[in-house]
Design an enzyme around this catalytic site. Structure first.
Site, PDB file in Angstrom:
ATOM      1  N   ARG A  16       0.589  -1.332   0.431  1.00  0.00           N
ATOM      2  CA  ARG A  16       0.335   0.083  -0.381  1.00  0.00           C
ATOM      3  C   ARG A  16       1.428   1.388  -0.106  1.00  0.00           C
ATOM      4  O   ARG A  16       1.879   1.285   0.453  1.00  0.00           O
ATOM      5  CB  ARG A  16      -0.442   0.191   1.385  1.00  0.00           C
ATOM      6  CG  ARG A  16      -0.258   0.419   2.619  1.00  0.00           C
ATOM      7  CD  ARG A  16      -1.117   0.648   3.766  1.00  0.00           C
ATOM      8  NE  ARG A  16      -0.135   0.294   4.912  1.00  0.00           N
ATOM      9  CZ  ARG A  16      -0.951   0.395   6.076  1.00  0.00           C
ATOM     10  NH1 ARG A  16      -1.551  -0.084   6.503  1.00  0.00           N
ATOM     11  NH2 ARG A  16       0.252   0.634   7.224  1.00  0.00           N
ATOM     12  N   ASP A  37       5.892  -7.762   0.984  1.00  0.00           N
ATOM     13  CA  ASP A  37       5.781  -6.974   2.699  1.00  0.00           C
ATOM     14  C   ASP A  37       4.527  -7.779   3.263  1.00  0.00           C
ATOM     15  O   ASP A  37       4.880  -9.308   3.528  1.00  0.00           O
ATOM     16  CB  ASP A  37       4.376  -6.040   1.666  1.00  0.00           C
ATOM     17  CG  ASP A  37       3.479  -5.090   2.737  1.00  0.00           C
ATOM     18  OD1 ASP A  37       3.715  -5.088   3.805  1.00  0.00           O
ATOM     19  OD2 ASP A  37       3.696  -3.728   1.962  1.00  0.00           O
ATOM     20  N   VAL A  64      11.247  -7.159   6.346  1.00  0.00           N
ATOM     21  CA  VAL A  64      12.228  -6.738   5.740  1.00  0.00           C
ATOM     22  C   VAL A  64      13.707  -7.513   7.242  1.00  0.00           C
ATOM     23  O   VAL A  64      14.696  -6.767   6.638  1.00  0.00           O
ATOM     24  CB  VAL A  64      12.220  -5.273   5.999  1.00  0.00           C
ATOM     25  CG1 VAL A  64      11.685  -4.807   3.943  1.00  0.00           C
ATOM     26  CG2 VAL A  64      11.804  -4.170   7.004  1.00  0.00           C
ATOM     27  N   ASN A  90      11.610   0.519   0.882  1.00  0.00           N
ATOM     28  CA  ASN A  90      10.722   1.396   1.182  1.00  0.00           C
ATOM     29  C   ASN A  90       9.781   1.278   2.757  1.00  0.00           C
ATOM     30  O   ASN A  90       9.522   1.836   2.978  1.00  0.00           O
ATOM     31  CB  ASN A  90       9.250   1.480  -0.229  1.00  0.00           C
ATOM     32  CG  ASN A  90       7.947   2.012   0.325  1.00  0.00           C
ATOM     33  OD1 ASN A  90       8.109   3.364   0.383  1.00  0.00           O
ATOM     34  ND2 ASN A  90       7.099   0.821   0.566  1.00  0.00           N
ATOM     35  N   TYR A 160      12.333   8.046  14.662  1.00  0.00           N
ATOM     36  CA  TYR A 160      11.704   7.925  13.658  1.00  0.00           C
ATOM     37  C   TYR A 160      12.868   9.329  12.836  1.00  0.00           C
ATOM     38  O   TYR A 160      13.786   8.364  11.759  1.00  0.00           O
ATOM     39  CB  TYR A 160      10.773   8.843  13.493  1.00  0.00           C
ATOM     40  CG  TYR A 160      10.339   8.615  11.944  1.00  0.00           C
ATOM     41  CD1 TYR A 160       9.705   6.956  11.327  1.00  0.00           C
ATOM     42  CD2 TYR A 160      10.357   9.497  11.732  1.00  0.00           C
ATOM     43  CE1 TYR A 160       9.428   7.225  10.360  1.00  0.00           C
ATOM     44  CE2 TYR A 160       9.356   9.903   9.690  1.00  0.00           C
ATOM     45  CZ  TYR A 160       9.470   8.891   9.061  1.00  0.00           C
ATOM     46  OH  TYR A 160       9.036   8.355   7.625  1.00  0.00           O
ATOM     47  N   LYS A 164      16.107   7.846   9.878  1.00  0.00           N
ATOM     48  CA  LYS A 164      15.871   8.197   9.180  1.00  0.00           C
ATOM     49  C   LYS A 164      17.569   8.964   8.227  1.00  0.00           C
ATOM     50  O   LYS A 164      17.730   9.280   7.171  1.00  0.00           O
ATOM     51  CB  LYS A 164      14.849   9.179   8.528  1.00  0.00           C
ATOM     52  CG  LYS A 164      13.099   8.339   8.770  1.00  0.00           C
ATOM     53  CD  LYS A 164      13.350   7.411   7.438  1.00  0.00           C
ATOM     54  CE  LYS A 164      12.320   6.697   7.415  1.00  0.00           C
ATOM     55  NZ  LYS A 164      12.001   5.824   5.773  1.00  0.00           N
ATOM     56  N   THR A 197      -0.337   8.790   3.097  1.00  0.00           N
ATOM     57  CA  THR A 197      -0.635   7.383   3.026  1.00  0.00           C
ATOM     58  C   THR A 197      -1.473   7.593   4.959  1.00  0.00           C
ATOM     59  O   THR A 197      -1.647   8.075   5.752  1.00  0.00           O
ATOM     60  CB  THR A 197       0.427   6.259   3.259  1.00  0.00           C
ATOM     61  OG1 THR A 197       1.207   7.416   4.201  1.00  0.00           O
ATOM     62  CG2 THR A 197       1.093   7.309   2.247  1.00  0.00           C
ATOM     63  N   THR A 216      -8.264  15.243  14.191  1.00  0.00           N
ATOM     64  CA  THR A 216      -6.885  15.660  13.042  1.00  0.00           C
ATOM     65  C   THR A 216      -7.639  17.100  12.226  1.00  0.00           C
ATOM     66  O   THR A 216      -6.608  16.994  11.317  1.00  0.00           O
ATOM     67  CB  THR A 216      -6.751  14.839  12.174  1.00  0.00           C
ATOM     68  OG1 THR A 216      -7.382  14.247  11.116  1.00  0.00           O
ATOM     69  CG2 THR A 216      -5.841  13.960  12.826  1.00  0.00           C
TER      70      THR A 216
HETATM   71  N1  LIG Z   1       3.379   9.090   4.291  1.00  0.00           N
HETATM   72  C1  LIG Z   1       5.121  10.100   4.974  1.00  0.00           C
HETATM   73  O1  LIG Z   1       3.992  11.339   5.228  1.00  0.00           O
HETATM   74  C2  LIG Z   1       6.263   9.395   4.601  1.00  0.00           C
HETATM   75  C3  LIG Z   1       6.822  10.920   5.082  1.00  0.00           C
HETATM   76  C4  LIG Z   1       7.904  10.552   4.562  1.00  0.00           C
HETATM   77  C5  LIG Z   1       8.743   9.467   4.327  1.00  0.00           C
HETATM   78  N2  LIG Z   1       7.938   8.109   4.695  1.00  0.00           N
HETATM   79  C6  LIG Z   1       8.595   6.883   4.097  1.00  0.00           C
HETATM   80  O2  LIG Z   1       8.142   6.357   2.803  1.00  0.00           O
HETATM   81  C7  LIG Z   1       8.207   5.649   3.343  1.00  0.00           C
HETATM   82  C8  LIG Z   1       6.961   4.369   2.979  1.00  0.00           C
HETATM   83  O3  LIG Z   1       5.772   5.089   3.910  1.00  0.00           O
HETATM   84  P1  LIG Z   1       3.802   5.451   3.954  1.00  0.00           P
HETATM   85  O4  LIG Z   1       3.096   6.456   4.093  1.00  0.00           O
HETATM   86  O5  LIG Z   1       3.810   4.591   2.554  1.00  0.00           O
HETATM   87  O6  LIG Z   1       3.471   4.427   4.648  1.00  0.00           O
HETATM   88  P2  LIG Z   1       2.592   3.518   4.802  1.00  0.00           P
HETATM   89  O7  LIG Z   1       2.399   2.622   6.346  1.00  0.00           O
HETATM   90  O8  LIG Z   1       1.096   3.548   4.390  1.00  0.00           O
HETATM   91  O9  LIG Z   1       2.915   2.451   3.901  1.00  0.00           O
HETATM   92  C9  LIG Z   1       4.158   1.540   4.847  1.00  0.00           C
HETATM   93  C10 LIG Z   1       4.145  -0.268   3.814  1.00  0.00           C
HETATM   94  O10 LIG Z   1       5.583  -1.446   5.186  1.00  0.00           O
HETATM   95  C11 LIG Z   1       5.260  -1.943   5.149  1.00  0.00           C
HETATM   96  N3  LIG Z   1       5.779  -2.390   6.518  1.00  0.00           N
HETATM   97  C12 LIG Z   1       6.179  -2.266   7.525  1.00  0.00           C
HETATM   98  N4  LIG Z   1       6.447  -2.933   8.520  1.00  0.00           N
HETATM   99  C13 LIG Z   1       6.574  -4.000   7.332  1.00  0.00           C
HETATM  100  C14 LIG Z   1       7.990  -4.924   7.855  1.00  0.00           C
HETATM  101  N5  LIG Z   1       9.054  -5.779   8.623  1.00  0.00           N
HETATM  102  N6  LIG Z   1       8.347  -5.366   6.769  1.00  0.00           N
HETATM  103  C15 LIG Z   1       7.443  -5.354   5.084  1.00  0.00           C
HETATM  104  N7  LIG Z   1       7.288  -4.717   4.791  1.00  0.00           N
HETATM  105  C16 LIG Z   1       7.006  -4.022   6.222  1.00  0.00           C
HETATM  106  C17 LIG Z   1       3.851  -2.124   6.023  1.00  0.00           C
HETATM  107  O11 LIG Z   1       2.690  -2.623   5.512  1.00  0.00           O
HETATM  108  C18 LIG Z   1       3.223  -0.345   4.758  1.00  0.00           C
HETATM  109  O12 LIG Z   1       2.658  -1.663   3.664  1.00  0.00           O
HETATM  110  C19 LIG Z   1       8.693   4.862   4.444  1.00  0.00           C
HETATM  111  O13 LIG Z   1      10.128   3.976   4.720  1.00  0.00           O
HETATM  112  C20 LIG Z   1       7.871   6.114   5.631  1.00  0.00           C
HETATM  113  O14 LIG Z   1       9.450   6.812   6.506  1.00  0.00           O
HETATM  114  C21 LIG Z   1       6.453   8.974   4.851  1.00  0.00           C
END
Ligand SMILES: NC(=O)c1ccc[n+]([C@@H]2O[C@H](COP(=O)([O-])OP(=O)(O)OC[C@H]3O[C@@H](n4cnc5c(N)ncnc54)[C@H](O)[C@@H]3O)[C@@H](O)[C@H]2O)c1
Length: 267
Positions: A16, A37, A64, A90, A160, A164, A197, A216
């Site tokens: 997702r 995933d 992961v 990701n 976090y 990062k 997301t 929110t």
């Molecule tokens: N959404 C934001 O605002 C934002 C901002 C900066 C960075 N990010 C980064 O972008 C990436 C994706 O985030 P997103 O917003 O799509 O989040 P999300 O929560 O929608 O998706 C994250 C995905 O990672 C999977 N996941 C979690 N733990 C896992 C594991 N142990 N093994 C495999 N998969 C696992 C989840 O099941 C999910 O499908 C992340 O690394 C996040 O830190 C997101």
């Protein structure tokens, strides 16, 4: 959009969110995709959507933090699609708690997924990426999902931010190590701002709870006012950047960070 014809990509956490959108976009750009995933049902749905739209994708259960899962994912890419050109690290989690509030178990999960996951993915995909690079003019590519919180501090989740920040510098160090060894694997990071997301929503809930509410609406307005471009990000904003970094169009980008945040960190 950049093209990825003939490339094979493995994307972690792609059931997702940003990863799921990246899988869709990479498939449209011509790549064959392995989605890994822990959300198996959602991951299979994403794969079905890609295959239903004329793309080629496979799903594999990938936690992961587990070496055996990574090995299985790489094996699937190579056995099914013949090679591995692109790794997108990701998968990530966000806890949203302060330094004095987070439990040791939550801290451990944060570093296991956000840091150990990126390290293991890089280490266990490197042999296949190196092999594919031998037959590619522009080599292979790794794209790591960092964050704006890996560049500037985060009042919402300093831990976090620590993970990062680690991903940001690990990206640069990988570029140096692979370069020294002549592996021809480019490694770059992408730094999303606030993206809508499940995780993005979680950040809003954490912010709201700091002010004693679960509503929110107000915090979204506050966050919006910090984005010069005037809107929150959506997954495709980030997926486009990932496709570019993974493509041969970014063939001279290495050890770099691409900020995609609507100007949030410009000041
Ligand atoms: N959404 C934001 O605002 C934002 C901002 C900066 C960075 N990010 C980064 O972008 C990436 C994706 O985030 P997103 O917003 O799509 O989040 P999300 O929560 O929608 O998706 C994250 C995905 O990672 C999977 N996941 C979690 N733990 C896992 C594991 N142990 N093994 C495999 N998969 C696992 C989840 O099941 C999910 O499908 C992340 O690394 C996040 O830190 C997101």
């Amino acid at each position: 959009m950049s093209r990825l014809d003939g490339k094979v990509a493995l994307i972690s956490g792609a059931a997702r969110g940003i990863g799921g959108e990246t899988a869709q976009l990479m498939a449209k750009a011509g790549a064959k995709i392995v989605i890994g995933d822990v959300l198996d049902e959602r991951g299979r749905q994403t794969v079905a959507a890609i295959n239903g739209g004329g793309g080629q994708a496979e799903y594999v259960h990938l936690d992961v933090t587990k070496e055996a899962d990574w090995n299985a994912a790489v094996n699937l890419a190579v056995s099914k699609f013949g090679k591995l050109d692109i790794l997108v690290n990701n998968a990530g989690v966000f806890i949203g708690k302060g330094i004095e509030d987070i439990s040791m178990a939550e801290w451990q999960r944060l570093i296991d997924v956000n840091m150990t996951g990126v390290f293991l993915g890089t280490r266990l995909c490197a042999p296949a990426l190196r092999e594919a690079a031998k037959n590619s003019e522009h080599g292979s590519a790794i794209v790591n999902l960092a964050s704006v919180a890996g560049i500037v501090g985060s009042q919402l989740d300093p831990l976090y931010s620590m993970t990062k920040g680690g991903v940001t510098l690990f990206t640069k160090s990988c570029a140096l190590e692979f370069g020294r060894k002549g592996d021809r694997i480019r490694v770059n990071s992408i730094h999303p701002g606030i993206i809508q997301t499940d995780m993005g929503e979680q950040t809003f809930v954490s912010r709201a709870q700091r002010t004693g509410t679960n509503d929110t609406t107000a915090v979204k307005q506050t966050v919006l006012s910090t984005v010069p471009w005037g809107r929150l990000g959506v997954p495709t904003d980030i997926a486009k950047g990932i496709v570019f970094l993974a493509s041969d169009d970014a063939g001279y980008m290495n050890g770099a960070g691409l900020i995609v945040d609507g100007g949030m960190t410009a000041a």
